[in-house]
Enzyme design. Structure first.
Site, PDB file in Angstrom:
ATOM      1  N   HIS A   1       0.840  -1.202   0.000  1.00 57.58           N
ATOM      2  CA  HIS A   1       0.000   0.000   0.000  1.00 57.58           C
ATOM      3  C   HIS A   1       0.872   1.248   0.000  1.00 57.58           C
ATOM      4  CE1 HIS A   1      -3.083  -2.938   1.479  1.00 57.58           C
ATOM      5  NE2 HIS A   1      -3.815  -2.240   0.624  1.00 57.58           N
TER       6      HIS A   1
ATOM      7  N   LEU B   1       2.810   4.440  -2.889  1.00 59.54           N
ATOM      8  CA  LEU B   1       2.471   5.329  -4.001  1.00 59.54           C
ATOM      9  C   LEU B   1       2.417   4.594  -5.338  1.00 59.54           C
ATOM     10  CD1 LEU B   1       5.151   6.309  -5.926  1.00 59.54           C
ATOM     11  CD2 LEU B   1       5.821   7.259  -3.732  1.00 59.54           C
TER      12      LEU B   1
END
Length: 537
Positions: free
Chosen positions: A220, A222
């Site tokens: 989780h 960018l």
């Protein structure tokens, strides 16, 4: 007053007299109570229209009875929704799905399991699991290097299902979210059309990347946000759904994808609930992370330097906020089955599908789409996610909490988990989404009042000239550095084709990836059997 009016008046007065009879009424949870309370409410409405007096006591008691009936219906419907997807898994043979995978599916994709503490030694019967599952360029600095090469990569691949976000992230020095985000905004000239300050947009995207990097998550992060953003864009663009969206809705869709996991902690909602974290207490154990993602993003927008919606009117802000919230909250995996059930119901009805629900489903599918991508991409995502699970498992052990399914580094069955994930979660989701897209497209084709696509003409689109582009790069851009229009690929300057049936490129990848995981699972079992033999005295 005519004879008919007199008769109607008499009928209403007769019905009003029955309002006083509150003895032996059907129980509020019964089917008969629905009809009776409806009739009594109609009588009250008719009396009010005709200025016929109703005793206050009779009025209050009947309204109270109707309220109790509605409350009972609501509770029954809530319970039904929690139990709605028995068919999805109840036909599976118990031995075909490992216990750990069943537990993971139940805990992740239903609401009913998320707040139940279980001892590590507890074993649930498969039927109980099934019952539970029933119930989920802006960028001055960025363009200083490789500007032309990066632009070429985008234009060649960003419309494709096979877009390799990992390569783009490497090419952009770990800043793929801001590149992709700004590129898509510029494609549709949204900063100019919606009066979005370019500097604020640049700052906002940079802050998004900072928030996604806060906890150094393997999955989780960018790159995941950029992947989901490109995927939702690819689905909407290549299906022709761009014709269905206004510029404000398109912008809301992009922002929802960008913020959907902002400041993710790398741990699940259930971890927050069981560890009684501050964020779980803030959001009362409900869609804990999803509420934080969208709330933190909107708090950021309140700061002038990041206020990308500063020029929105009150109505534009209200509609934008509603759509972003709806989309992000729908990524709560525990609402997965309810979301699919709702969309299947809408598909069976003649009415058009509400945009918020359609885009919410597309974002949810984009969020879980990596098993439908080429193996080399899907396998990287799987390894990253499993590593994040293992890190959570280690934290759970440190806190004395039961280790969540698939979070035990020593005993996790990776291949089996992906088989179950594809078969019971991803594939059914994409089938429903594809059917939904087909329905929307058919309505667009038959709609003679369809507005022009939200695709800018070539003359509308200009690109901000980065201050630090080298002279060689400026010359390569031709007259762009003098403020002239940039030459755009045909995909950005011509209307989106309007097909009536959506291409489903994910179907073949889901099939081939599942078959490959089946082979991997066989290897897993062999290795496990060999380890058992070696450990025997």
């Amino acid at each position: 007053m005519g004879l008919g009016a007199t008769n109607s008046h008499d009928i209403i007065e007769h019905d009003i007299s029955n309002l006083a009879n509150l003895n032996q009424l059907p129980a509020s949870g019964s089917f008969e109570s629905l009809k009776l309370s409806s009739e009594r409410l109609r009588t009250i409405i008719a009396a009010l229209h005709c200025n016929i007096l109703i005793r206050k006591d009779d009025l209050v008691r009947n309204l109270d009875y109707a309220a109790n009936v509605l409350e009972a219906v609501y509770q029954d419907e809530t319970k039904r929704l929690m139990e709605e997807d028995d068919d999805a898994l109840s036909e599976i043979e118990p031995d075909s799905v490992p216990n750990e995978v069943r537990d993971w599916l139940a805990m992740t994709f239903t609401r009913s399991m998320s707040t139940i503490k279980q001892k590590p030694t507890e074993k649930k019967k498969f039927k109980s699991v099934a019952q539970a599952i029933r119930a989920g360029i802006m960028v001055d600095r960025l363009f200083r290097r490789n500007t032309l090469a990066i632009s070429a990569v985008f234009h060649q691949t960003i419309n494709e299902w096979t877009f390799d976000v990992f390569s783009v992230n490497e090419f952009t020095n770990g800043q793929c979210l801001r590149y992709i985000g700004f590129e898509l905004m510029q494609r549709y000239n949204l900063p100019n059309k919606l009066r979005i300050p370019v500097t604020a947009l640049q700052n906002f995207l940079e802050q998004m990347e900072s928030g996604y990097s806060k906890y150094h998550n393997p999955y989780h992060n960018l790159i995941h946000a950029a992947d989901v953003l490109q995927t939702i864009y690819q689905i909407v663009y290549n299906s022709g759904l761009m014709n269905w969206l206004t510029d404000h809705e398109l912008f809301a869709m992009f922002i929802a994808a960008i913020v959907h996991d902002f400041e993710h902690t790398g741990t699940s909602n259930n971890f927050h609930i069981q560890s009684r974290s501050d964020v779980a207490l803030t959001y009362n154990d409900r869609a804990v992370l999803e509420n934080h993602h969208v709330s933190a993003a909107f708090r950021l927008m309140r700061i002038d330097d990041y206020n990308i919606i500063a020029e929105f009117t009150a109505d534009e802000y209200k509609n934008f906020r509603h759509l972003v919230i709806e989309m992000v909250l729908a990524t709560d995996m525990s609402s997965h089955f309810t979301q699919l059930k709702t969309m299947r119901s809408l598909l069976s009805m003649p009415e058009n599908i509400e945009k918020a629900k359609a885009l919410a489903l597309i974002l949810h599918c984009a969020d879980i789409s990596h098993p439908g991508k080429p193996w080399n991409i899907h396998h990287i995502w799987t390894q990253s996610l499993i590593e994040e699970f293992f890190t959570q498992g280690e934290k759970e052990k440190q806190l004395g909490l039961p280790c969540s399914p698939l979070c035990d580094r020593e005993n996790t069955l990776v291949a089996e988990s992906q088989i179950g994930f594809i078969q019971y979660i991803v594939e059914p989701s994409f089938v429903v989404m594809g059917d939904m897209l087909d329905k929307v497209l058919k309505s667009l084709v038959s709609d003679s009042q369809l507005p022009s696509p939200s695709i800018p003409s070539r003359s509308q689109v200009t690109s901000p000239t980065p201050s630090a582009i080298s002279s060689a790069e400026s010359n390569a851009h031709g007259e762009e550095s003098n403020g002239a229009e940039r030459v755009l690929p045909s995909s950005m300057t011509t209307p989106v084709p309007r097909p009536t049936v959506v291409r489903r490129p994910w179907s073949d990848y889901l099939k081939s990836n599942r078959e490959r995981w089946i082979k991997e699972a066989e290897e897993e079992r062999r290795r496990k059997e060999l380890n058992v033999i070696e450990e025997e005295p």
